[in-house]
Scaffold this motif. Structure first.
Motif, PDB file in Angstrom:
ATOM      1  N   GLY A  12       0.699  -1.576  -0.026  1.00  0.00           N
ATOM      2  CA  GLY A  12      -0.074  -0.190   0.207  1.00  0.00           C
ATOM      3  C   GLY A  12       0.547   1.515  -0.198  1.00  0.00           C
ATOM      4  N   ASP A  13       0.225   2.245  -0.120  1.00  0.00           N
ATOM      5  CA  ASP A  13       0.988   3.484  -0.097  1.00  0.00           C
ATOM      6  C   ASP A  13       2.258   4.083  -1.302  1.00  0.00           C
ATOM      7  OD1 ASP A  13      -0.588   3.831   2.263  1.00  0.00           O
ATOM      8  OD2 ASP A  13       1.338   3.193   3.043  1.00  0.00           O
ATOM      9  N   GLU A  14       1.260   2.937  -2.769  1.00  0.00           N
ATOM     10  CA  GLU A  14       2.228   3.462  -3.796  1.00  0.00           C
ATOM     11  C   GLU A  14       2.067   4.834  -4.216  1.00  0.00           C
ATOM     12  OE1 GLU A  14       0.034   0.919  -3.357  1.00  0.00           O
ATOM     13  OE2 GLU A  14       1.661  -0.912  -2.646  1.00  0.00           O
ATOM     14  N   ASN A  37     -12.399   3.201   3.817  1.00  0.00           N
ATOM     15  CA  ASN A  37     -11.612   4.218   4.838  1.00  0.00           C
ATOM     16  C   ASN A  37     -10.226   4.256   5.592  1.00  0.00           C
ATOM     17  OD1 ASN A  37     -13.432   4.215   6.983  1.00  0.00           O
ATOM     18  ND2 ASN A  37     -13.095   5.729   7.597  1.00  0.00           N
ATOM     19  N   ASN A  38      -9.948   3.143   5.280  1.00  0.00           N
ATOM     20  CA  ASN A  38      -8.467   2.498   5.592  1.00  0.00           C
ATOM     21  C   ASN A  38      -7.245   3.158   4.137  1.00  0.00           C
ATOM     22  OD1 ASN A  38      -9.914   0.530   4.637  1.00  0.00           O
ATOM     23  ND2 ASN A  38      -8.330  -0.640   4.893  1.00  0.00           N
ATOM     24  N   ALA A  39      -7.802   3.444   3.661  1.00  0.00           N
ATOM     25  CA  ALA A  39      -6.453   3.396   2.328  1.00  0.00           C
ATOM     26  C   ALA A  39      -6.743   5.537   2.319  1.00  0.00           C
ATOM     27  CB  ALA A  39      -7.293   3.527   0.626  1.00  0.00           C
ATOM     28  N   ILE A 133      -1.876  -6.889  14.429  1.00  0.00           N
ATOM     29  CA  ILE A 133      -2.199  -6.990  12.912  1.00  0.00           C
ATOM     30  C   ILE A 133      -1.592  -5.329  12.673  1.00  0.00           C
ATOM     31  CG2 ILE A 133      -3.415  -6.829  10.636  1.00  0.00           C
ATOM     32  CD1 ILE A 133      -4.617  -9.728  12.193  1.00  0.00           C
ATOM     33  N   GLY A 134      -1.824  -4.849  13.469  1.00  0.00           N
ATOM     34  CA  GLY A 134      -1.904  -2.711  12.751  1.00  0.00           C
ATOM     35  C   GLY A 134      -2.629  -2.949  12.974  1.00  0.00           C
ATOM     36  N   THR A 135      -4.161  -3.171  12.377  1.00  0.00           N
ATOM     37  CA  THR A 135      -4.947  -2.350  11.329  1.00  0.00           C
ATOM     38  C   THR A 135      -4.932  -0.925  11.701  1.00  0.00           C
ATOM     39  OG1 THR A 135      -7.177  -2.298  12.999  1.00  0.00           O
ATOM     40  CG2 THR A 135      -6.048  -4.103  12.365  1.00  0.00           C
ATOM     41  N   THR A 136      -5.770  -0.208  10.410  1.00  0.00           N
ATOM     42  CA  THR A 136      -6.218   1.258  10.911  1.00  0.00           C
ATOM     43  C   THR A 136      -6.718   1.210  11.713  1.00  0.00           C
ATOM     44  OG1 THR A 136      -7.629   1.243   9.000  1.00  0.00           O
ATOM     45  CG2 THR A 136      -5.366   1.557   8.615  1.00  0.00           C
ATOM     46  N   LEU A 137      -7.112   0.586  12.249  1.00  0.00           N
ATOM     47  CA  LEU A 137      -8.606   0.250  13.321  1.00  0.00           C
ATOM     48  C   LEU A 137     -10.562   1.432  12.660  1.00  0.00           C
ATOM     49  CD1 LEU A 137      -6.620   1.450  17.127  1.00  0.00           C
ATOM     50  CD2 LEU A 137      -7.464  -0.773  15.750  1.00  0.00           C
ATOM     51  N   VAL A 252      -2.377  -8.608   6.916  1.00  0.00           N
ATOM     52  CA  VAL A 252      -2.984  -8.254   5.245  1.00  0.00           C
ATOM     53  C   VAL A 252      -4.528  -7.756   5.744  1.00  0.00           C
ATOM     54  CG1 VAL A 252      -2.595 -10.419   3.530  1.00  0.00           C
ATOM     55  CG2 VAL A 252      -4.586 -10.749   4.940  1.00  0.00           C
ATOM     56  N   THR A 253      -4.968  -6.860   4.776  1.00  0.00           N
ATOM     57  CA  THR A 253      -6.403  -6.023   5.158  1.00  0.00           C
ATOM     58  C   THR A 253      -7.594  -7.303   4.918  1.00  0.00           C
ATOM     59  OG1 THR A 253      -7.605  -4.616   4.666  1.00  0.00           O
ATOM     60  CG2 THR A 253      -6.340  -5.539   2.399  1.00  0.00           C
ATOM     61  N   SER A 254      -8.780  -7.092   4.565  1.00  0.00           N
ATOM     62  CA  SER A 254      -9.682  -8.347   4.346  1.00  0.00           C
ATOM     63  C   SER A 254     -10.376  -8.244   3.305  1.00  0.00           C
ATOM     64  CB  SER A 254     -10.826  -7.934   5.257  1.00  0.00           C
ATOM     65  OG  SER A 254     -10.086  -8.244   7.056  1.00  0.00           O
ATOM     66  N   ARG A 286       6.055  -0.353   4.664  1.00  0.00           N
ATOM     67  CA  ARG A 286       5.231  -1.057   5.423  1.00  0.00           C
ATOM     68  C   ARG A 286       4.646  -0.609   6.490  1.00  0.00           C
ATOM     69  NH1 ARG A 286       4.484  -7.715   6.040  1.00  0.00           N
ATOM     70  NH2 ARG A 286       2.060  -7.180   6.386  1.00  0.00           N
ATOM     71  N   VAL A 287       3.536  -0.609   6.587  1.00  0.00           N
ATOM     72  CA  VAL A 287       2.541  -0.408   8.103  1.00  0.00           C
ATOM     73  C   VAL A 287       1.839  -1.473   8.436  1.00  0.00           C
ATOM     74  CG1 VAL A 287       1.972   2.324   8.675  1.00  0.00           C
ATOM     75  CG2 VAL A 287       1.459   1.353   6.834  1.00  0.00           C
ATOM     76  N   GLY A 288       2.069  -1.450   9.896  1.00  0.00           N
ATOM     77  CA  GLY A 288       1.237  -2.236  10.746  1.00  0.00           C
ATOM     78  C   GLY A 288       2.950  -3.334  10.162  1.00  0.00           C
ATOM     79  N   GLY A 316      -1.293   8.388  10.105  1.00  0.00           N
ATOM     80  CA  GLY A 316      -0.033   8.920  10.734  1.00  0.00           C
ATOM     81  C   GLY A 316       0.903   8.243  11.559  1.00  0.00           C
ATOM     82  N   ARG A 317       0.897   7.293  11.382  1.00  0.00           N
ATOM     83  CA  ARG A 317       1.473   5.977  11.208  1.00  0.00           C
ATOM     84  C   ARG A 317       3.282   6.480  10.789  1.00  0.00           C
ATOM     85  NH1 ARG A 317      -0.928   0.564  11.877  1.00  0.00           N
ATOM     86  NH2 ARG A 317      -1.778   0.812  10.010  1.00  0.00           N
ATOM     87  N   PRO A 318       4.330   6.207  11.595  1.00  0.00           N
ATOM     88  CA  PRO A 318       5.605   6.014  10.203  1.00  0.00           C
ATOM     89  C   PRO A 318       5.434   5.003   9.320  1.00  0.00           C
ATOM     90  CG  PRO A 318       5.847   6.348  13.565  1.00  0.00           C
ATOM     91  CD  PRO A 318       4.521   6.484  13.427  1.00  0.00           C
TER      92      PRO A 318
HETATM   93  P1  IMP Z   1      -6.991  -2.668   7.999  1.00  0.00           P
HETATM   94  O1  IMP Z   1      -7.063  -3.150   6.328  1.00  0.00           O
HETATM   95  O2  IMP Z   1      -7.429  -1.416   8.496  1.00  0.00           O
HETATM   96  O3  IMP Z   1      -7.733  -4.137   8.298  1.00  0.00           O
HETATM   97  O4  IMP Z   1      -5.614  -2.831   7.981  1.00  0.00           O
HETATM   98  C1  IMP Z   1      -4.784  -4.506   8.196  1.00  0.00           C
HETATM   99  C2  IMP Z   1      -2.963  -3.728   7.677  1.00  0.00           C
HETATM  100  O5  IMP Z   1      -3.463  -3.247   6.060  1.00  0.00           O
HETATM  101  C3  IMP Z   1      -2.726  -3.143   8.210  1.00  0.00           C
HETATM  102  O6  IMP Z   1      -1.250  -3.036   8.674  1.00  0.00           O
HETATM  103  C4  IMP Z   1      -2.339  -1.997   7.685  1.00  0.00           C
HETATM  104  O7  IMP Z   1      -1.885  -0.952   8.214  1.00  0.00           O
HETATM  105  C5  IMP Z   1      -2.723  -2.092   6.406  1.00  0.00           C
HETATM  106  N1  IMP Z   1      -3.142  -1.241   5.430  1.00  0.00           N
HETATM  107  C6  IMP Z   1      -4.921  -0.750   5.097  1.00  0.00           C
HETATM  108  N2  IMP Z   1      -5.042  -0.152   4.651  1.00  0.00           N
HETATM  109  C7  IMP Z   1      -3.472   0.693   3.825  1.00  0.00           C
HETATM  110  C8  IMP Z   1      -3.114   1.641   2.958  1.00  0.00           C
HETATM  111  O8  IMP Z   1      -4.228   2.235   2.670  1.00  0.00           O
HETATM  112  N3  IMP Z   1      -1.652   2.050   2.883  1.00  0.00           N
HETATM  113  C9  IMP Z   1      -1.063   1.114   3.548  1.00  0.00           C
HETATM  114  N4  IMP Z   1      -1.570  -0.142   4.923  1.00  0.00           N
HETATM  115  C10 IMP Z   1      -2.259  -0.434   4.941  1.00  0.00           C
END
Ligand code: IMP
Length: 438
Positions: A12-14, A37-39, A133-137, A252-254, A286-288, A316-318
């Motif tokens: 992600g974040d490319e 809205n995780n993206a 997993i480090g999700t975006t919550l 991963v994401t879902s 990579r985040v998370g 805002g996570r590094p």
């Molecule tokens: P979730 O999608 O919030 O469940 O997060 C699952 C994983 O995907 C975590 O490691 C997040 O950091 C990562 N993630 C989700 N959306 C993005 C994105 O848009 N860019 C980068 N990482 C993401």
């Protein structure tokens, strides 16, 4: 019908949004089809900065149709906030006059209990001593879980049937209160404040007054668009390595965030796609949580983070930073059927004496270019690098491929060759103008 899909080949974040924005002019319809809205992506043009999350980039372009398709999970409060913010930046209505916004009535809705579940499950993993997993919550995983489980899911189309919606929210809310109450009690985490079904139903039906006019059967719209020869740009979210089936599970994401997700998320068969544009950064982030073979926890990693402003748009996570992982990106490119490549953020590598590409992994004493299917193996893998000379010149002002320093061109061509794709675009800065067509 030229249909193009833009896919991230990393975590992600490319900077996909930048290429989507550039390609939007060549298409009639821009479609976002997965995630929620995780993206987040930032689009800069005419000196204005737009931070988009759920809205497809097409919504900023007069005369286009922007579609939020079926595979998306929709937090209506987040979408309305984003529309308000975009209106402020735009200085006018969003969508602007002459632009159409269509939202799938099949998209699943995110509710406050999904955010609570996301937080509780992450905390539970942490309490159990597992890596989070480090999700975006943002409630993404729990909403997709309810979609797959069916019994406690509510779709956007239900908002158009207020009586049914209220009934449904009351049923689901009662269950979620029992579930979250029991989870909170068993974890000894204090008192759980139950959700109020009436308040939530009122609030969501209030959102529906604004969103209702946009809700429609987007699958029918897109298939008709294909039949009538309209061109569609598919805008992915996240990156291929976060794909639920093919990524670095469970980190991963879902949803299917690789090229594999276009058909299920939008309803448009892949045979209609004529370009699959894969986007990579010139390095890896990579985040998370989860294994990250080329991660640099040193000064070089810090330098990439600072130069690339590698902090999450949403949280805002590094971001964790490292050299370009060609093993992962090549796997993603093959998985997604990529036939064209865009390399973003090349300028971040300006001034490095040398630059590295991870062209193989060393795993169990063997050298391999196959991407491991198990996270434990990935965690054990060490990078085998090809080192190339860096370039001292500032590339941010380059506007043609020939303007780029020779060493930068060699680097880009090596990346394209290892990935087995054709280099089409290079990004040397955030502005629209800083995109080089190769
Ligand atoms: P979730 O999608 O919030 O469940 O997060 C699952 C994983 O995907 C975590 O490691 C997040 O950091 C990562 N993630 C989700 N959306 C993005 C994105 O848009 N860019 C980068 N990482 C993401």
């Amino acid at each position: 019908m030229p249909a193009t899909s833009v896919i991230g080949l990393q975590w992600g974040d490319e900077a996909k949004g930048k290429f989507v924005d550039v390609l939007t002019d060549q298409h009639d319809v821009v479609c976002r089809y997965l995630g929620g809205n995780n993206a987040g992506h930032t689009v800069v043009f005419d000196g204005k900065t737009f931070k988009l999350s759920l809205l497809p980039a097409g919504v900023l372009h007069p005369g286009k149709t922007a579609v939020i398709a079926t595979g998306v999970v929709l937090d209506p409060a987040a979408l309305l906030n984003e529309m308000d913010r975009a209106e402020q930046s735009m200085g006018g209505p969003v969508p602007p006059e002459g632009t159409e916004l269509l939202i799938s009535d099949r998209a699943h809705l995110i509710f406050p209990w999904h955010l609570a579940e996301d937080a509780a499950l992450e905390t539970d993993r942490g309490d159990a001593g597992q890596q989070k997993i480090g999700t975006t919550l943002r409630g993404i995983g729990p909403c997709y879980r309810d979609k797959a489980g069916r019994t406690h899911a509510v779709r956007a189309g239900d908002l158009l049937r207020p009586d049914r919606f209220r009934r449904r929210v009351a049923e689901v809310c009662a269950f979620k209160n029992r579930l979250l109450g029991a989870m909170t009690a068993s974890a000894g985490k204090g008192d759980f404040e139950p959700f109020d079904a009436d308040e939530i139903a009122d609030r969501y039906l209030g959102f529906a007054e604004r969103l209702g006019p946009y809700l429609t059967d987007t699958t029918a719209y897109l298939l008709n668009a294909v039949d009538s020869g309209k061109s569609i740009l598919f805008e992915a979210a996240q990156g291929s390595m976060l794909d639920i089936d093919h990524g670095t599970f469970p980190y991963v994401t879902s949803s299917n965030s690789s090229g594999c997700g276009v058909h299920p998320g939008s309803g448009v068969p892949e045979r209609h796609l004529d370009t699959m544009l894969g986007v990579v950064k010139a390095y890896s982030t990579r985040v998370g949580g989860g294994p990250f073979v080329t991660e640099l926890e040193d000064e070089t990693g810090d330098r990439i983070r600072t130069r690339g402003n590698e902090f999450g748009t949403v949280t805002g996570r590094p971001r964790r930073c490292g050299w370009f992982d060609a093993v992962a990106a090549r796997y993603a490119a093959r998985l997604s059927g990529v036939d064209a490549l865009a390399v973003s953020l090349l300028d971040v590598l300006d001034g490095f004496e040398e630059v590295k590409i991870c062209e193989a992994y060393e795993l169990n004493g063997q050298r391999t270019t196959d991407f491991p299917s198990h996270a434990d193996d990935l965690a054990e893998a060490t990078p085998v690098y090809r080192t190339l000379p860096g370039w001292s010149e500032d590339t941010t002002g380059c506007r043609t491929y020939a303007d780029l320093p020779a060493n930068a061109r060699t680097y880009l061509e090596t990346v394209a060759e290892v990935l087995g794709t054709e280099l089409k675009y290079v990004g040397v800065g955030p502005d629209r103008a800083q995109t080089i067509r190769v």
